[in-house]
Scaffold this active site. Structure first.
Site, PDB file in Angstrom:
ATOM      1  N   HIS A 148      49.468  37.988 -11.930  1.00 26.50           N
ATOM      2  CA  HIS A 148      50.004  38.764 -13.054  1.00 26.50           C
ATOM      3  C   HIS A 148      48.990  39.748 -13.627  1.00 26.50           C
ATOM      4  O   HIS A 148      49.365  40.654 -14.361  1.00 26.50           O
ATOM      5  CB  HIS A 148      50.482  37.817 -14.164  1.00 26.50           C
ATOM      6  CG  HIS A 148      51.679  37.013 -13.776  1.00 26.50           C
ATOM      7  ND1 HIS A 148      52.920  37.197 -14.338  1.00 26.50           N
ATOM      8  CD2 HIS A 148      51.841  36.048 -12.844  1.00 26.50           C
ATOM      9  CE1 HIS A 148      53.791  36.361 -13.783  1.00 26.50           C
ATOM     10  NE2 HIS A 148      53.146  35.640 -12.875  1.00 26.50           N
ATOM     11  N   ASP A 357      45.145  46.319 -18.182  1.00 24.26           N
ATOM     12  CA  ASP A 357      46.249  45.361 -18.302  1.00 24.26           C
ATOM     13  C   ASP A 357      47.046  45.385 -16.999  1.00 24.26           C
ATOM     14  O   ASP A 357      47.369  46.471 -16.493  1.00 24.26           O
ATOM     15  CB  ASP A 357      47.151  45.770 -19.486  1.00 24.26           C
ATOM     16  CG  ASP A 357      47.923  44.591 -20.079  1.00 24.26           C
ATOM     17  OD1 ASP A 357      48.224  43.637 -19.326  1.00 24.26           O
ATOM     18  OD2 ASP A 357      48.221  44.626 -21.282  1.00 24.26           O
TER      19      ASP A 357
HETATM   20  P1  ADP Z   1      49.914  39.406 -21.904  1.00 17.67           P
HETATM   21  O1  ADP Z   1      50.654  38.865 -20.752  1.00 17.67           O
HETATM   22  O2  ADP Z   1      48.518  39.815 -21.597  1.00 17.67           O
HETATM   23  O3  ADP Z   1      49.969  38.565 -23.125  1.00 17.67           O
HETATM   24  P2  ADP Z   1      52.138  41.294 -22.108  1.00 17.67           P
HETATM   25  O4  ADP Z   1      52.300  42.475 -23.014  1.00 17.67           O
HETATM   26  O5  ADP Z   1      52.453  41.556 -20.687  1.00 17.67           O
HETATM   27  O6  ADP Z   1      50.643  40.780 -22.320  1.00 17.67           O
HETATM   28  O7  ADP Z   1      53.070  40.115 -22.567  1.00 17.67           O
HETATM   29  C1  ADP Z   1      52.978  39.588 -23.862  1.00 17.67           C
HETATM   30  C2  ADP Z   1      54.258  38.817 -24.184  1.00 17.67           C
HETATM   31  O8  ADP Z   1      54.015  38.017 -25.341  1.00 17.67           O
HETATM   32  C3  ADP Z   1      55.414  39.748 -24.516  1.00 17.67           C
HETATM   33  O9  ADP Z   1      56.611  39.205 -24.035  1.00 17.67           O
HETATM   34  C4  ADP Z   1      55.378  39.787 -26.045  1.00 17.67           C
HETATM   35  O10 ADP Z   1      56.648  39.986 -26.631  1.00 17.67           O
HETATM   36  C5  ADP Z   1      54.847  38.424 -26.404  1.00 17.67           C
HETATM   37  N1  ADP Z   1      54.053  38.530 -27.643  1.00 17.67           N
HETATM   38  C6  ADP Z   1      52.968  39.291 -27.854  1.00 17.67           C
HETATM   39  N2  ADP Z   1      52.528  39.188 -29.126  1.00 17.67           N
HETATM   40  C7  ADP Z   1      53.370  38.350 -29.741  1.00 17.67           C
HETATM   41  C8  ADP Z   1      53.477  37.848 -31.082  1.00 17.67           C
HETATM   42  N3  ADP Z   1      52.609  38.181 -32.046  1.00 17.67           N
HETATM   43  N4  ADP Z   1      54.480  36.993 -31.334  1.00 17.67           N
HETATM   44  C9  ADP Z   1      55.351  36.647 -30.374  1.00 17.67           C
HETATM   45  N5  ADP Z   1      55.311  37.090 -29.118  1.00 17.67           N
HETATM   46  C10 ADP Z   1      54.343  37.943 -28.791  1.00 17.67           C
HETATM   47  C1  G6P Z   2      48.556  36.460 -19.615  1.00 16.36           C
HETATM   48  C2  G6P Z   2      48.283  35.683 -18.347  1.00 16.36           C
HETATM   49  C3  G6P Z   2      49.120  34.402 -18.334  1.00 16.36           C
HETATM   50  C4  G6P Z   2      48.884  33.607 -19.609  1.00 16.36           C
HETATM   51  C5  G6P Z   2      49.130  34.486 -20.832  1.00 16.36           C
HETATM   52  C6  G6P Z   2      48.820  33.773 -22.143  1.00 16.36           C
HETATM   53  O1  G6P Z   2      49.879  36.851 -19.594  1.00 16.36           O
HETATM   54  O2  G6P Z   2      48.573  36.492 -17.218  1.00 16.36           O
HETATM   55  O3  G6P Z   2      48.789  33.615 -17.203  1.00 16.36           O
HETATM   56  O4  G6P Z   2      49.725  32.490 -19.639  1.00 16.36           O
HETATM   57  O5  G6P Z   2      48.312  35.641 -20.756  1.00 16.36           O
HETATM   58  O6  G6P Z   2      47.532  33.225 -22.138  1.00 16.36           O
HETATM   59  P1  G6P Z   2      47.267  31.643 -22.255  1.00 16.36           P
HETATM   60  O7  G6P Z   2      45.809  31.501 -21.968  1.00 16.36           O
HETATM   61  O8  G6P Z   2      47.637  31.296 -23.669  1.00 16.36           O
HETATM   62  O9  G6P Z   2      48.140  30.937 -21.276  1.00 16.36           O
END
Ligand code: ADP
Ligand code: G6P
Length: 450
Positions: A148, A357
């Site tokens: 991912h 990202d």
């Molecule tokens: P990452 O996988 O690095 O966290 P992404 O933007 O690809 O970044 O995905 C983040 C996911 O988590 C999204 O579906 C987003 O809606 C959710 N998310 C991010 N911040 C919050 C928050 N403060 N509260 C709830 N959901 C969140």
């Molecule tokens: C990114 C990573 C995921 C991970 C998520 C949240 O989306 O690609 O593998 O699950 O961040 O991070 P955490 O450490 O809380 O699982």
């Protein structure tokens, strides 16, 4: 035992949000398979149970495993290294040992959950060794692996101690999926450089099998976001938010991220502060809402980031705020999906400015929510989402987040753009996101896996 098994560090049942679970939850639900993962707390291993039609197989991690495998090797070594080393990766032998032990535990749990000839889909950087271990245990399985996060350039990957073992682990899969074509190419080049293999096109022969490496850019559950965006209660919330923030005369800028140093949150806030300082925007006309989900808070670099961000928020509000009206609202909180969609609907300008990202689903969620074709997206060139939504394709306002002046320029351009320009951009981005939802992503991967 089931014929379709997802293996990921996180289970889709704990409260910690992130792209992986957001994307996979709808897939697992509709396929009715099993999910092998960690329940999220140390020393906790509930018996297998059903959750929203998915059979959950929890894997136990001790406190030491959490320290060494999760916070150490996964999130202090591999995570920063694979994100361009935007923070220096830390290398510890004890972490590698724990990582291998925990990966073996996941492979054994996956083997136990899988029926004869089942398809097993292993996910992300916490489990790079699992495909190889699982193949040894169960040569009858069809094994897919999806990363991912970014896969680094060859020179960076070469810094990883025991690098060849990680590569062999991934090569245990029949299909290795990445967010971007460049990542798949980096991986194939490394198989030649480190293992002396002979990749041809997107295939490479390894131990008598053919392994395919290809890009499958991940996406979101578009229908879920659109349904929330059409919900009158969510729309009421969006209106209330705008009113609370000072009515329609105020321009609302929004950031939504896990509090992670890859997301460029401090650079974004710095640029916003400079726009206030040089008078491009004023506290009367603009407000930035930054929602930052607590994430990996026991890891030192994340604590330091929190301190930096909170200090800067205080400085900006102190310098430019007024009684009852501040230019920056910082919420160190997790919100529900409905609350996020209300924020997306209320925001004039969405700021997605990571330093690196793999994809960034927040950008796609924002676009999916804007059925009204309103709003603007300011998007970093260093996200996977940029390949689909860039300025060049007539969509987002592209920015280089390492360059504060360019960030300011991008934000100012979004502020200055006329409604027809903005609607055209949003329409083009929506066409792209609506036509490529997460279901299509999963089908493409699983059909290729065969
Ligand atoms: P990452 O996988 O690095 O966290 P992404 O933007 O690809 O970044 O995905 C983040 C996911 O988590 C999204 O579906 C987003 O809606 C959710 N998310 C991010 N911040 C919050 C928050 N403060 N509260 C709830 N959901 C969140
Ligand atoms: C990114 C990573 C995921 C991970 C998520 C949240 O989306 O690609 O593998 O699950 O961040 O991070 P955490 O450490 O809380 O699982």
């Amino acid at each position: 035992m089931t014929s379709f098994v997802v293996v990921a560090n996180r289970l889709p049942v704990d409260a910690s949000p992130g792209g992986l679970v957001s994307a996979l939850q709808p897939i697992a639900r509709s396929s009715g398979g099993a999910w092998v993962g960690w329940a999220g707390e140390p020393d906790d291993r509930p018996e297998p149970f059903e959750h929203e039609g998915v059979r959950i197989h929890p894997v136990e991690l001790s406190g030491d495993d959490v320290d060494r495998y999760y916070e150490g090797q996964s999130n202090s070594t591999i995570w920063p290294l694979f994100h361009d080393s935007v923070e220096p990766p830390v290398h510890r032998r004890a972490w590698r040992v724990a990582y291998e032990q925990v990966n073996r535990r996941f492979a054994e749990a996956a083997a136990a959950a899988s029926a004869q000839g089942a398809t097993v889909w292993v996910h992300d950087y916490q489990l790079l060794l699992v495909p190889g271990m699982l193949r040894e245990l169960r040569p009858d399985l069809r094994i897919g692996f999806f990363l991912h996060i970014p896969f680094p350039p060859v020179e960076l990957f070469m810094q990883l101690p025991r690098r060849a073992e990680f590569l062999r682990g991934m090569l245990g899969a029949d299909l290795v999926g990445f967010q971007q074509t460049l990542a798949a190419q980096n991986f194939l080049r490394l198989t030649a450089q480190l293992l002396g293999l002979h990749p041809e096109g997107e295939r490479v022969e390894y131990e008598g099998r053919t392994v395919t490496a290809r890009a499958f850019p991940i996406s979101i559950d578009v229908a879920e976001i659109e349904t929330l965006a059409a919900d009158p209660a969510v729309q009421d919330d969006a209106r209330r938010l705008r009113k609370d923030l000072g009515g329609d005369r105020r321009l609302l800028l929004l950031g939504v991220d896990r509090l992670d140093y890859t997301k460029g949150i401090d650079q974004r806030i710095e640029a916003y502060g400079e726009l206030l300082a040089d008078g491009t925007i004023t506290n009367d006309e603009a407000v930035l809402v930054q929602v930052a989900t607590p994430s990996r808070m026991r890891v030192e670099q994340y604590r330091q980031l929190r301190e930096r961000v909170e200090r800067e928020v205080g400085r900006i509000n102190g310098e430019f705020g007024d009684v009852g009206r501040v230019p920056l609202h910082y919420l160190f909180q997790t919100r529900t999906r409905a609350e996020l969609v209300a924020l997306y609907l209320a925001a004039d300008i969405m700021l997605v400015t990571p330093l690196r990202d793999g994809m960034n689903l927040v950008a796609k969620e924002y676009v999916a929510a804007r059925r009204d074709e309103g709003g603007a997206l300011v998007l970093s060139e260093f996200t996977g989402a940029h390949s689909e939504l860039s300025e060049a394709s007539g969509g987002a306002f592209s920015v280089n987040p390492y360059d504060v002046d360019d960030l300011k320029r991008g934000i100012a351009a979004a502020i200055a753009a006329g409604p027809a320009d903005l609607a055209g951009r949003m329409r083009r981005m929506r066409e792209q996101v609506l036509a490529h939802d997460v279901d299509r992503w999963a089908r493409a991967f699983l059909e290729t896996l065969g």
